[in-house]
Write an enzyme that holds these catalytic residues in place. Structure first.
Site, PDB file in Angstrom:
ATOM      1  CB  CYS A  49      19.005   4.945  13.293  1.00  0.00           C
ATOM      2  SG  CYS A  49      17.520   4.893  12.295  1.00  0.00           S
ATOM      3  CB  CYS A  52      16.688   3.413   5.684  1.00  0.00           C
ATOM      4  SG  CYS A  52      18.331   3.106   6.317  1.00  0.00           S
ATOM      5  CG  HIS A  92       7.743  -3.270  11.129  1.00  0.00           C
ATOM      6  ND1 HIS A  92       8.406  -2.554  10.170  1.00  0.00           N
ATOM      7  CD2 HIS A  92       7.968  -2.631  12.301  1.00  0.00           C
ATOM      8  CE1 HIS A  92       9.023  -1.527  10.738  1.00  0.00           C
ATOM      9  NE2 HIS A  92       8.765  -1.551  12.043  1.00  0.00           N
ATOM     10  CD  GLU A 125      12.904  -3.183   7.653  1.00  0.00           C
ATOM     11  OE1 GLU A 125      13.037  -2.472   8.665  1.00  0.00           O
ATOM     12  OE2 GLU A 125      13.678  -4.109   7.358  1.00  0.00           O
ATOM     13  CB  THR A 167      16.762  -3.252   9.100  1.00  0.00           C
ATOM     14  OG1 THR A 167      15.616  -2.453   9.292  1.00  0.00           O
ATOM     15  CG2 THR A 167      17.053  -3.435   7.640  1.00  0.00           C
ATOM     16  CG  ASN A 182      13.663   0.716  16.897  1.00  0.00           C
ATOM     17  OD1 ASN A 182      14.297   1.253  17.775  1.00  0.00           O
ATOM     18  ND2 ASN A 182      12.882   1.410  16.074  1.00  0.00           N
ATOM     19  CB  SER A 217      11.592   6.647  15.591  1.00  0.00           C
ATOM     20  OG  SER A 217      11.022   5.654  16.406  1.00  0.00           O
TER      21      SER A 217
HETATM   22  S1  SF4 Z   1      17.405   1.126  11.956  1.00  0.00           S
HETATM   23 FE1  SF4 Z   1      16.315   0.967   9.977  1.00  0.00          FE
HETATM   24  S2  SF4 Z   1      16.024   3.074   9.359  1.00  0.00           S
HETATM   25 FE2  SF4 Z   1      17.580   3.096  10.951  1.00  0.00          FE
HETATM   26  S3  SF4 Z   1      19.553   3.027   9.860  1.00  0.00           S
HETATM   27 FE3  SF4 Z   1      18.988   0.927  10.375  1.00  0.00          FE
HETATM   28  S4  SF4 Z   1      17.866   0.203   8.597  1.00  0.00           S
HETATM   29 FE4  SF4 Z   1      17.945   2.393   8.432  1.00  0.00          FE
END
Ligand code: SF4
Length: 579
Positions: free
Chosen positions: A12, A95, A123, A125, A161, A219, A261
């Site tokens: 991403c 990010c 996590h 984040e 997110t 994710n 990732s």
């Molecule tokens: S998944 Fe997380 S790191 Fe990737 S663009 Fe969205 S907020 Fe940013």
């Protein structure tokens, strides 16, 4: 088997940006570099970064000097302040979408609001988000956790997110039942939402879904969950080696998606392996044929045959009598140099794990045949003409030192170049020139004929074909090469511009052939070789449209262009065969 790749699969924006900031810091040689926690949740990428000297700092750990990269997940402001106080320089790769959630939390926390975060408490984040709540933050992942919340007055709700949309909606409904006044901020990132939405769409179109990504990537795990909830068999793999091909070969249509990732090269390898899954019925004739073909291709026998073919073609273009010795000199030299380069190429185990495994298995055979081939190429050049020998010797020497540090340390700190491979575009250019010398120049030197315009055109034809072929392979390897620090043409120009350059180069080399044949600088074979140019434009277009993926088929097709040139030359004048 039909394989449908999700449009949203792969890095991403936030992960790509974080990785690029780290690679930029490495290139700028900014001393010791640390990432605050693992940069991304992908073991293959982390291993590459480790090989480039990037150390991981555990949360709470401090360093007196050096550069610390804050990863895309972000960190609590208290930890950032501690890092700054300890004297470390900081690159903030948080990010921007995560920073936006930080800003929302801070704004409402200043007004006394409590923050409810729908996410996983462990996590990184979420740990970062909690740091902005002013001590009034709660993480809720389950209904029980919502029920266990204390009585609160002013409340905001945000999401990690990468949280799943359905999980967020369920928790929000429960929170609103308890705190009707709660302000809701759906902070699930668009990239996550569309990735998850696409899994649901794919689940309607395929019999099974393969999710590529690190085992501890949150994710990626959520994509697996969504796919399983949609009721289709779901396989979570880190690399193509985790695929059970016998099992996969039962399906007619399989979808592939990947976590945020997961690098492109891993996804490509999985897609390519799945496309060939039908070949993996053990004991079938096609399976034996496939293995034999893979051996020819991966051992470099095929590309070496291509070198021999180009040598033959350029002899005819220059009206030099082709000889077996020219053919074999090109064959042995290319075989030896390709093996040498691939054994010393750190990126190949990531860009092409299948090739890397193949090299490990046949190491002794490949190294010994490579050494014998190098000696045979040198011996043949000495036997043909003493003038050819230094050419081969110099080119072999350059091939040998290409991956090694040859620029003195002091000079390298100024030029930022310690190895030949670090010169942008060097590999494509050196390879093209070496093939031009080998296939076009050496035969004319050995035959005692004069170097004429036809030599220049034969050189241009061979070097042009090799430049385009190598350029495309560099595009396929772009992510792995970038991480190990190679300076390829594709990295310098970017994928799209490199593809445009390769297409333009093909058109130019076709125009040169056409004009040279029309002006009778070369024989009419020049017209026939235009087919190689059309063939090149064909595979570049198919690749650009996503119809061709990296893998054995693409390699066969691309390397086959050189054999095609040899066949056209043979058909153009079958009586001028090698003797
Ligand atoms: S998944 Fe997380 S790191 Fe990737 S663009 Fe969205 S907020 Fe940013």
């Amino acid at each position: 088997m039909k394989v449908i790749l999700a449009r949203t699969a792969g890095f991403c924006m936030g992960v790509k940006r974080a990785l690029e900031l780290v690679l930029k810091a490495i290139t700028e040689n900014q001393g010791h570099i640390y990432t605050y926690g693992p940069l991304i949740h992908n073991p293959q990428v982390l291993e590459l970064l480790k090989e480039r000297g990037i150390a991981i700092l555990n949360p709470g750990e401090m360093i007196p000097d050096g550069l610390v990269v804050i990863r895309a997940h972000g960190i609590p402001p208290q930890e950032r302040a501690a890092l700054e106080a300890a004297g470390g320089r900081i690159i903030d790769a948080t990010c921007p979408r995560v920073s936006r959630v930080h800003a929302i939390i801070r704004r409402w926390a200043r007004q006394g609001y409590a923050t409810l975060i729908v996410g996983d408490a462990d996590h990184p984040e979420v740990r970062g988000l909690m740091g902005h709540t002013g001590g009034r933050g709660y993480v809720v992942a389950t209904s029980e956790e919502v029920a266990a919340l204390p009585e609160l007055q002013d409340v905001i709700v945000v999401a990690q997110t990468t949280q799943s949309g359905s999980q967020f909606n369920s928790r929000v409904a429960e929170i609103q039942a308890r705190f009707p006044q709660a302000r809701i901020f759906n902070t699930i990132c668009d990239a996550t939402a569309s990735r998850q939405g696409e899994v649901q769409e794919l689940a309607q179109q395929v019999e099974a879904l393969v999710v590529v990504g690190g085992r501890n990537s949150g994710n990626t795990q959520r994509l697996v969950e969504i796919s399983r909830n949609a009721g289709i068999p779901t396989y979570h793999v880190e690399t193509e080696q985790d695929l059970n091909l016998e099992e996969m070969s039962r399906y007619h249509a399989v979808g592939v998606t990947a976590g945020a990732s997961t690098p492109h090269w891993l996804i490509s390898n999985v897609v390519s392996t799945l496309k060939h899954a039908w070949l993996f019925h053990p004991g079938s004739l096609i399976n034996y044929f496939y293995r034999a073909w893979r051996f020819v291709l991966k051992s470099n026998l095929y590309v070496a045959l291509g070198a021999g073919s180009l040598s033959y073609t350029s002899c005819l273009l220059q009206q030099v009598s082709p000889m077996w010795s020219y053919f074999f000199m090109a064959f042995f030299y290319v075989y030896a140099m390709h093996l040498l380069n691939q054994f010393t190429d750190e990126a190949s185990k990531f860009n092409d794990p299948m090739q890397s495994m193949f090299y490990g298995r046949h190491r002794l055979f490949l190294l010994s045949t490579g050494a014998v081939s190098a000696l045979l190429a040198l011996g043949l050049s000495l036997y043909l003409d003493p003038v050819a020998f230094p050419f081969i010797l110099v080119m072999s020497g350059l091939g040998l030192i290409y991956n090694f540090k040859i620029i003195p340390e002091r000079l390298a700190t100024v030029t930022h170049i310690a190895r030949l491979k670090e010169i942008p575009g060097s590999k494509t250019t050196f390879t093209a020139v070496a093939w031009g010398v080998l296939a076009a120049l050496i035969p004319v030197v050995c035959s005692d004929q004069d170097v004429t315009w036809s030599t220049a055109i034969a050189f241009f034809f061979v070097a042009g074909m090799i430049f385009i072929r190598s350029g495309l392979f560099e595009i396929l390897a772009i992510e792995g090469d970038r991480v190990v620090g190679k300076e390829t043409l594709a990295i310098a120009l970017g994928k799209e511009r490199t593809l445009n350059l390769l297409c333009a180069g093909t058109i130019i080399f076709m125009a040169v052939l056409l004009l040279a044949a029309w002006a009778q600088l070369i024989p009419s074979l020049g017209y026939a070789l235009l087919i190689c140019g059309l063939y090149t434009l064909g595979y570049l277009t198919l690749y650009r449209q996503g119809i061709l993926e990296s893998g054995l088929f693409l390699e066969t097709l691309v390397e086959g262009n050189m054999i095609l040139a040899g066949m056209l030359a043979f058909l153009w004048d079958p009586f001028h065969y090698i003797f």
